[in-house]
Design a protein around this motif. Sequence first.
Motif, PDB file in Angstrom:
ATOM      1  N   SER A 115       0.835  -1.206   0.000  1.00 40.16           N
ATOM      2  CA  SER A 115       0.000   0.000   0.000  1.00 40.16           C
ATOM      3  C   SER A 115       0.868   1.252   0.000  1.00 40.16           C
ATOM      4  O   SER A 115       1.748   1.414   0.841  1.00 40.16           O
ATOM      5  N   PRO A 116       0.602   2.192  -0.926  1.00 37.78           N
ATOM      6  CA  PRO A 116       1.396   3.433  -0.958  1.00 37.78           C
ATOM      7  C   PRO A 116       1.226   4.257   0.315  1.00 37.78           C
ATOM      8  O   PRO A 116       2.125   4.981   0.713  1.00 37.78           O
ATOM      9  N   ILE A 117       0.065   4.141   0.957  1.00 41.15           N
ATOM     10  CA  ILE A 117      -0.177   4.911   2.192  1.00 41.15           C
ATOM     11  C   ILE A 117       0.717   4.407   3.315  1.00 41.15           C
ATOM     12  O   ILE A 117       1.301   5.186   4.073  1.00 41.15           O
ATOM     13  N   VAL A 118       0.849   3.070   3.423  1.00 45.05           N
ATOM     14  CA  VAL A 118       1.739   2.490   4.446  1.00 45.05           C
ATOM     15  C   VAL A 118       3.158   2.986   4.193  1.00 45.05           C
ATOM     16  O   VAL A 118       3.863   3.411   5.109  1.00 45.05           O
ATOM     17  N   LYS A 119       3.559   2.955   2.914  1.00 43.90           N
ATOM     18  CA  LYS A 119       4.905   3.427   2.547  1.00 43.90           C
ATOM     19  C   LYS A 119       5.077   4.890   2.901  1.00 43.90           C
ATOM     20  O   LYS A 119       6.109   5.306   3.416  1.00 43.90           O
ATOM     21  N   LEU A 120       4.051   5.681   2.610  1.00 45.50           N
ATOM     22  CA  LEU A 120       4.111   7.126   2.870  1.00 45.50           C
ATOM     23  C   LEU A 120       4.324   7.397   4.358  1.00 45.50           C
ATOM     24  O   LEU A 120       5.227   8.144   4.748  1.00 45.50           O
ATOM     25  N   ILE A 121       3.476   6.777   5.207  1.00 46.42           N
ATOM     26  CA  ILE A 121       3.576   7.023   6.653  1.00 46.42           C
ATOM     27  C   ILE A 121       4.908   6.514   7.192  1.00 46.42           C
ATOM     28  O   ILE A 121       5.556   7.183   8.003  1.00 46.42           O
ATOM     29  N   ASP A 122       5.349   5.319   6.722  1.00 40.94           N
ATOM     30  CA  ASP A 122       6.650   4.789   7.155  1.00 40.94           C
ATOM     31  C   ASP A 122       7.770   5.765   6.801  1.00 40.94           C
ATOM     32  O   ASP A 122       8.670   6.019   7.590  1.00 40.94           O
ATOM     33  N   THR A 123       7.687   6.320   5.584  1.00 39.47           N
ATOM     34  CA  THR A 123       8.726   7.244   5.118  1.00 39.47           C
ATOM     35  C   THR A 123       8.707   8.535   5.922  1.00 39.47           C
ATOM     36  O   THR A 123       9.756   9.067   6.290  1.00 39.47           O
ATOM     37  N   VAL A 124       7.503   9.040   6.200  1.00 34.74           N
ATOM     38  CA  VAL A 124       7.365  10.278   6.991  1.00 34.74           C
ATOM     39  C   VAL A 124       8.011  10.080   8.375  1.00 34.74           C
ATOM     40  O   VAL A 124       8.754  10.937   8.856  1.00 34.74           O
ATOM     41  N   ILE A 125       7.746   8.920   8.990  1.00 34.29           N
ATOM     42  CA  ILE A 125       8.305   8.637  10.327  1.00 34.29           C
ATOM     43  C   ILE A 125       9.821   8.457  10.235  1.00 34.29           C
ATOM     44  O   ILE A 125      10.580   9.014  11.035  1.00 34.29           O
ATOM     45  N   TYR A 126      10.262   7.694   9.240  1.00 35.36           N
ATOM     46  CA  TYR A 126      11.693   7.426   9.069  1.00 35.36           C
ATOM     47  C   TYR A 126      12.454   8.735   8.876  1.00 35.36           C
ATOM     48  O   TYR A 126      13.477   8.985   9.516  1.00 35.36           O
ATOM     49  N   ASN A 127      11.932   9.596   7.998  1.00 31.83           N
ATOM     50  CA  ASN A 127      12.578  10.886   7.737  1.00 31.83           C
ATOM     51  C   ASN A 127      12.600  11.772   8.977  1.00 31.83           C
ATOM     52  O   ASN A 127      13.561  12.475   9.235  1.00 31.83           O
ATOM     53  N   ALA A 128      11.494  11.728   9.732  1.00 31.55           N
ATOM     54  CA  ALA A 128      11.407  12.542  10.959  1.00 31.55           C
ATOM     55  C   ALA A 128      12.504  12.134  11.941  1.00 31.55           C
ATOM     56  O   ALA A 128      13.112  12.982  12.598  1.00 31.55           O
ATOM     57  N   LEU A 129      12.766  10.826  12.022  1.00 33.47           N
ATOM     58  CA  LEU A 129      13.796  10.345  12.950  1.00 33.47           C
ATOM     59  C   LEU A 129      15.198  10.770  12.497  1.00 33.47           C
ATOM     60  O   LEU A 129      16.099  10.921  13.307  1.00 33.47           O
ATOM     61  N   GLN A 130      15.369  10.972  11.175  1.00 31.17           N
ATOM     62  CA  GLN A 130      16.680  11.394  10.654  1.00 31.17           C
ATOM     63  C   GLN A 130      16.922  12.879  10.915  1.00 31.17           C
ATOM     64  O   GLN A 130      18.049  13.332  10.921  1.00 31.17           O
ATOM     65  N   LYS A 131      15.840  13.654  11.087  1.00 24.97           N
ATOM     66  CA  LYS A 131      15.972  15.122  11.036  1.00 24.97           C
ATOM     67  C   LYS A 131      15.708  15.838  12.355  1.00 24.97           C
ATOM     68  O   LYS A 131      15.294  16.980  12.354  1.00 24.97           O
ATOM     69  N   ARG A 132      15.889  15.177  13.493  1.00 23.96           N
ATOM     70  CA  ARG A 132      15.706  15.810  14.809  1.00 23.96           C
ATOM     71  C   ARG A 132      14.305  16.391  14.979  1.00 23.96           C
ATOM     72  O   ARG A 132      14.111  17.447  15.573  1.00 23.96           O
ATOM     73  N   VAL A 133      13.287  15.727  14.421  1.00 24.88           N
ATOM     74  CA  VAL A 133      11.907  16.234  14.483  1.00 24.88           C
ATOM     75  C   VAL A 133      11.298  15.869  15.835  1.00 24.88           C
ATOM     76  O   VAL A 133      11.475  14.748  16.317  1.00 24.88           O
ATOM     77  N   SER A 134      10.554  16.807  16.450  1.00 27.69           N
ATOM     78  CA  SER A 134       9.911  16.507  17.742  1.00 27.69           C
ATOM     79  C   SER A 134       8.453  16.098  17.563  1.00 27.69           C
ATOM     80  O   SER A 134       7.925  15.311  18.319  1.00 27.69           O
ATOM     81  N   ASP A 135       7.777  16.667  16.530  1.00 28.07           N
ATOM     82  CA  ASP A 135       6.364  16.354  16.287  1.00 28.07           C
ATOM     83  C   ASP A 135       6.103  16.297  14.787  1.00 28.07           C
ATOM     84  O   ASP A 135       6.674  17.074  14.026  1.00 28.07           O
ATOM     85  N   ILE A 136       5.191  15.384  14.405  1.00 32.30           N
ATOM     86  CA  ILE A 136       4.724  15.332  13.016  1.00 32.30           C
ATOM     87  C   ILE A 136       3.269  15.797  13.025  1.00 32.30           C
ATOM     88  O   ILE A 136       2.455  15.254  13.770  1.00 32.30           O
ATOM     89  N   HIS A 137       2.946  16.814  12.225  1.00 32.30           N
ATOM     90  CA  HIS A 137       1.571  17.337  12.169  1.00 32.30           C
ATOM     91  C   HIS A 137       0.943  16.951  10.840  1.00 32.30           C
ATOM     92  O   HIS A 137       1.525  17.222   9.782  1.00 32.30           O
ATOM     93  N   ILE A 138      -0.217  16.318  10.890  1.00 30.19           N
ATOM     94  CA  ILE A 138      -0.952  16.003   9.664  1.00 30.19           C
ATOM     95  C   ILE A 138      -2.217  16.857   9.691  1.00 30.19           C
ATOM     96  O   ILE A 138      -3.124  16.640  10.496  1.00 30.19           O
ATOM     97  N   GLU A 139      -2.250  17.888   8.834  1.00 27.83           N
ATOM     98  CA  GLU A 139      -3.340  18.871   8.855  1.00 27.83           C
ATOM     99  C   GLU A 139      -4.222  18.695   7.621  1.00 27.83           C
ATOM    100  O   GLU A 139      -3.721  18.551   6.508  1.00 27.83           O
ATOM    101  N   THR A 140      -5.532  18.753   7.850  1.00 29.01           N
ATOM    102  CA  THR A 140      -6.474  18.577   6.752  1.00 29.01           C
ATOM    103  C   THR A 140      -7.003  19.933   6.295  1.00 29.01           C
ATOM    104  O   THR A 140      -7.473  20.717   7.119  1.00 29.01           O
ATOM    105  N   ARG A 141      -6.902  20.204   5.005  1.00 21.04           N
ATOM    106  CA  ARG A 141      -7.461  21.422   4.427  1.00 21.04           C
ATOM    107  C   ARG A 141      -8.702  21.033   3.626  1.00 21.04           C
ATOM    108  O   ARG A 141      -9.045  19.854   3.529  1.00 21.04           O
ATOM    109  N   ASP A 142      -9.352  22.024   2.994  1.00 23.53           N
ATOM    110  CA  ASP A 142     -10.578  21.702   2.247  1.00 23.53           C
ATOM    111  C   ASP A 142     -10.297  20.858   0.999  1.00 23.53           C
ATOM    112  O   ASP A 142     -11.152  20.100   0.548  1.00 23.53           O
ATOM    113  N   ASP A 143      -9.063  20.950   0.424  1.00 21.95           N
ATOM    114  CA  ASP A 143      -8.790  20.185  -0.801  1.00 21.95           C
ATOM    115  C   ASP A 143      -7.514  19.348  -0.731  1.00 21.95           C
ATOM    116  O   ASP A 143      -7.127  18.713  -1.688  1.00 21.95           O
TER     117      ASP A 143
END
Length: 506
Positions: A115-143
Amino acid sequence: MLNGENLDYNLIKTIPVDLMFSYNFVPIREEDGVLLIAVAKDFDISNLEKLESKLGKRIIIRHEDEEEIKEILKKSESSQRALEEASSELKLQIVKETEDGEDVLSIDSVAKETSPIVKLIDTVIYNALQKRVSDIHIETRDDSVVIKYRVDGVLYQAMDKIDKKYHNEIISRIKVMAELDIAEKRIPQDGRFKVRLKGKNVDFRVSIMPTIHGEDAVIRILDKESTDKELKDLNLDVLGFPERDKKKLRKFIKEPYGMILVTGPTGSGKTTTLYACISEIKTEEDKIITIEDPVEYQLEGVTQIPVNEKKGLTFAKGLRSILRHDPDKIMVGEIRDSETATIAIQSALTGHLVFTTVHANNVFDVLGRFVHMGIDIYSFVSALNCILAQRLVRKICPHCKYEVKIDAQTLIESGLNPEIYKDKVFYDGKGCFECNGTGYMGRTVISELLDLSDEIRELIIDRRPAREIKKQAIEQGMKTLRESAVEKVLQGITSLREINKVTFIE
């Protein structure tokens, strides 16, 4: 040496990342339509023509160390998609807590591995761990759906916007990981999950919140193993306190009893300061007990108790029990109500050293907070050793730091006299690979420390206005938060725009 060279961050962003990965090159600079690129020694020269036609410009190559090129590509901001193919270690394993211990759960039985979504979330988390990230925000807009990272207290967009049609799948994937109710979309939900990556466990706290456009998610990263390494050598020197405040604070934390009060907004590093104080004074001879909400990091040789309001373990209740355990030093995560405040003050007056925090803007607002809680001001002042107010400011990235000229108008708007400051040297960050284009890397503390002298105690007991107390404190040598921040700017540690964002202009 590529890492020593100031690479053009904006130029790198204009070149497709999959092209850089597949041909293993990094652009260095472009002059008159000719692009200079760094390639490994084994670069196939026959690929040069293909690259020139794909990029539509003439290319000159320069041989560089392959490891350095790979390191820079890994840090590339837009490497999300390429990392999926490039990193074989990207497979995140969700760790499920079972009664017998830990069980590695392949959650992909729930969501297909491809599933591309599983890959996407895994990648977002993996990248966050590489970049000293403290929080990941997933924000929904109208489009669309926007994914942001918080680094050093500031949010920036992690990747291009995602089509709104994938919103439900993204949120559902996060809910599955945190074992939340996928069907429930109208009320907030909180959960947690643990991921094992390269043999180490990382904890994540998840909060889901319904909004007008759909559900938003925030994932807090609690990388305990990295933090524990930092905390092993944690002391007041590491945090960046100015010498005068550090000297005074060290004197107060070595007192046999009394209260050390740290104040500031959420995320200003109050708990870390208290941990640093405790790390400096803990010995085998003393019993140190803390009550926190939650216990953020584990300190060796310290008894730590987490608050559990659902089960009835509040700060006040826990603090009462702690006193029956014969402690020498106590840390109370936060004073939120008059009951906790009263017990903490009593403890400080009866021979214990109490470390605690309270939410207030500066050292003088703290006094008002306690009066508002209905605390007897005489007992409070008698118990207090000192009040420390602090903020965190971002440090300029050492890799892209450069001198800037500040005009007179900006100095006036920043509350600085142009006559005094016009010849001073100011710095800022350009933005480079090392700092993800932000111009900043890491944070340091700015502080104001109120030493409770006899004169100040008398002014507080007489309920004199905060203005008078502040005047007396400054006469006795106290530096305000703003003055502490300006000092950091003149030392070249941070920038004027950063301190204007964090402190009030006096």
